[in-house]
Design an enzyme around this catalytic site. Structure first.
Site, PDB file in Angstrom:
ATOM      1  N   HIS A 116      37.360  43.848  56.512  1.00 38.51           N
ATOM      2  CA  HIS A 116      37.599  42.896  58.129  1.00 38.51           C
ATOM      3  C   HIS A 116      38.773  44.683  58.768  1.00 38.51           C
ATOM      4  CE1 HIS A 116      39.109  41.984  61.601  1.00 38.51           C
ATOM      5  NE2 HIS A 116      37.711  40.258  60.847  1.00 38.51           N
ATOM      6  N   ASP A 188      44.564  41.674  52.261  1.00 39.74           N
ATOM      7  CA  ASP A 188      44.390  40.423  53.132  1.00 39.74           C
ATOM      8  C   ASP A 188      43.724  39.108  52.726  1.00 39.74           C
ATOM      9  OD1 ASP A 188      43.026  39.849  55.375  1.00 39.74           O
ATOM     10  OD2 ASP A 188      41.692  40.890  55.241  1.00 39.74           O
ATOM     11  N   GLN A 191      41.161  35.038  55.037  1.00 38.31           N
ATOM     12  CA  GLN A 191      40.450  33.848  55.459  1.00 38.31           C
ATOM     13  C   GLN A 191      39.811  33.391  53.248  1.00 38.31           C
ATOM     14  OE1 GLN A 191      37.167  33.313  56.087  1.00 38.31           O
ATOM     15  NE2 GLN A 191      37.671  34.386  58.064  1.00 38.31           N
ATOM     16  N   LYS A 214      43.588  31.186  61.505  1.00 36.93           N
ATOM     17  CA  LYS A 214      42.655  30.403  60.455  1.00 36.93           C
ATOM     18  C   LYS A 214      43.429  29.504  59.401  1.00 36.93           C
ATOM     19  CE  LYS A 214      40.783  34.899  60.508  1.00 36.93           C
ATOM     20  NZ  LYS A 214      39.517  35.296  61.651  1.00 36.93           N
ATOM     21  N   CYS A 356      34.449  41.703  62.727  1.00 31.75           N
ATOM     22  CA  CYS A 356      34.996  42.666  62.758  1.00 31.75           C
ATOM     23  C   CYS A 356      34.812  43.500  61.342  1.00 31.75           C
ATOM     24  CB  CYS A 356      36.250  42.526  63.291  1.00 31.75           C
ATOM     25  SG  CYS A 356      36.317  41.654  64.692  1.00 31.75           S
TER      26      CYS A 356
END
Length: 430
Positions: A116, A188, A191, A214, A356
């Site tokens: 991303h 990251d 998600q 999120k 993105c």
């Protein structure tokens, strides 16, 4: 029939159709921003009467706000398995977290080309080396190891799960590779964390970044959790009140972490909401969480694969752990048209575009955009089935409405809510 696992705000929302009437909203755009959990909204409502500036106020409301703000830091640390000497830096979102960490990394950063933009663009300023993902995860890990062996790096920065394909990366293997070659690893988790528990202490992850919006806490806060030393040695992320010990007209003595990088009035509502989400998710039985996710994810992907002209995007042939999301293309139908059609005629919300992650989309779909459907704790099997039924009608019979050059319905008779003041048309909200 799989029902929603937890109540979310908006779970009973009804939306208008261009053909008339309303239907329950099927929110399959959870990967972009998740709705607030009911428990999170309740905690925010409890806090608001006590909301006040933190840390230096003598009033009772200020004392309460300070207490819950700092307690939120401890809750977040516990949720992700932080080590005793790790720091929890509150930020706005994952992009903010990695931009902060980029000011502190003492050397080059290695990333994959599937990231991303939040985990791709911030590293360019300090020297980024990008490894091309291979067709299988094993070869991809080996390529990362080869790059770190070729020339040392300070940090390996990787996603925990792709926001395009939903495929989960082998974090334990990547941690071992990074540490074997003298690098730290930042993950990251934007998600991954809404779908899987992540214990950074057990895994050996050095930094974890994630966003409240999120994680069912869309109140403007996120977190960067990890090793304190780099952050303690870095210049303050923002210069301003709250980040200092003392100030004269000629000198500034900066505070230690976490205050060092949290100048300005903190988002207490956001941090408390984030902690409430961590509490709720942390209390879920792993089996029920995993079962809900797997059932809906399989239903989604199997249903898409059965539709003529629909191609589900995948990256790694050997990826067996996949989140409840799927990005896909529909032959003969632009992604924007598919998304607007599903909303206008079926009340289904999905994402379309390049998510993105432009380099990854270019690899998987060339110049085309894609559609992404994603499930969450508030998703039911009926939501997935409505998406699949709508797509089947599209590929077999075409849309029932007329759509313009920009793929929006023409005309669009759906009214906006009365409270949406200043929005004179649906287009003005885009």
């Amino acid at each position: 029939m799989t029902t929603s696992l937890l109540p979310v705000v908006g779970g009973d929302l009804r939306v208008p159709l261009v053909t008339g009437g309303t239907v329950p909203y099927a929110n399959l755009d959870v990967a972009a921003s998740a709705p607030a959990l009911g428990s999170v909204a309740e905690r925010v409502t409890q806090l608001l009467p006590y909301y006040a500036s933190v840390h230096r106020g003598a009033g009772h409301a200020s004392a309460v706000s300070t207490a819950v703000h700092e307690a939120a830091r401890r809750t977040v640390a516990e949720f992700v398995g932080a080590r005793p000497d790790d720091v929890v830096q509150f930020v706005r979102h994952t992009t903010d977290a990695f931009n902060l960490l980029a000011t502190a990394v003492p050397g080059e950063v290695v990333t994959l080309d599937v990231e991303h933009h939040a985990n791709l663009l911030p590293w360019a300023r300090g020297g980024r080396r990008t490894v091309a993902a291979r067709p299988d995860l094993g070869a991809t890990v080996a390529a990362v190891a080869a790059e770190l062996a070729r020339r040392p790096a300070a940090l390996l920065a990787v996603t925990g799960a792709s926001n395009v394909t939903g495929e989960v990366l082998p974090l334990a293997e990547l941690v071992a590779v990074a540490h074997r070659h003298g690098a730290r690893i930042a993950v990251d988790g934007a998600q991954l964390l809404p779908h899987r528990r992540v214990d950074i202490g057990a895994l050996g992850v050095d930094y974890l970044a994630f966003s409240g919006h999120k994680l069912y806490a869309p109140y403007g806060a996120g977190a960067l959790v990890g090793r304190a030393d780099w952050l303690a040695a870095a210049p303050p992320y923002l210069a301003g009140g709250g980040a200092v010990r003392s100030v004269t007209l000629d000198e500034v003595t900066w505070a230690d972490t976490p205050a060092r990088h949290e100048a300005g009035t903190p988002n207490v509502v956001g941090t408390v909401a984030l902690a409430a989400a961590c509490e709720t998710l942390g209390s879920l039985a792993p089996a029920s969480w995993a079962g809900h996710e797997a059932s809906l994810g399989d239903r989604l992907r199997d249903g898409l694969a059965a539709l003529p002209g629909v191609r589900v995007l995948r990256l790694w042939d050997d990826a067996t752990d996949v989140l409840g999301l799927a990005s896909f293309t529909v032959a003969g139908h632009p992604a924007a048209l598919v998304a607007h059609y599903l909303s206008a005629e079926h009340g289904v919300g999905v994402r379309h575009g390049r998510f993105c992650a432009h380099p990854l989309l270019a690899r998987l779909a060339g110049d085309a955009e894609a559609v992404r459907a994603s499930v969450g704790l508030g998703t039911s099997a009926a939501d997935v089935d409505r998406l699949l039924a709508g797509l089947e009608h599209l590929v077999t019979s075409g849309p029932a409405w007329t759509y313009g050059a920009d793929h929006r319905p023409v005309p669009d008779p759906r009214p906006l809510p009365a409270w949406a003041e200043g929005a004179t048309s649906r287009e003005s909200l885009v």
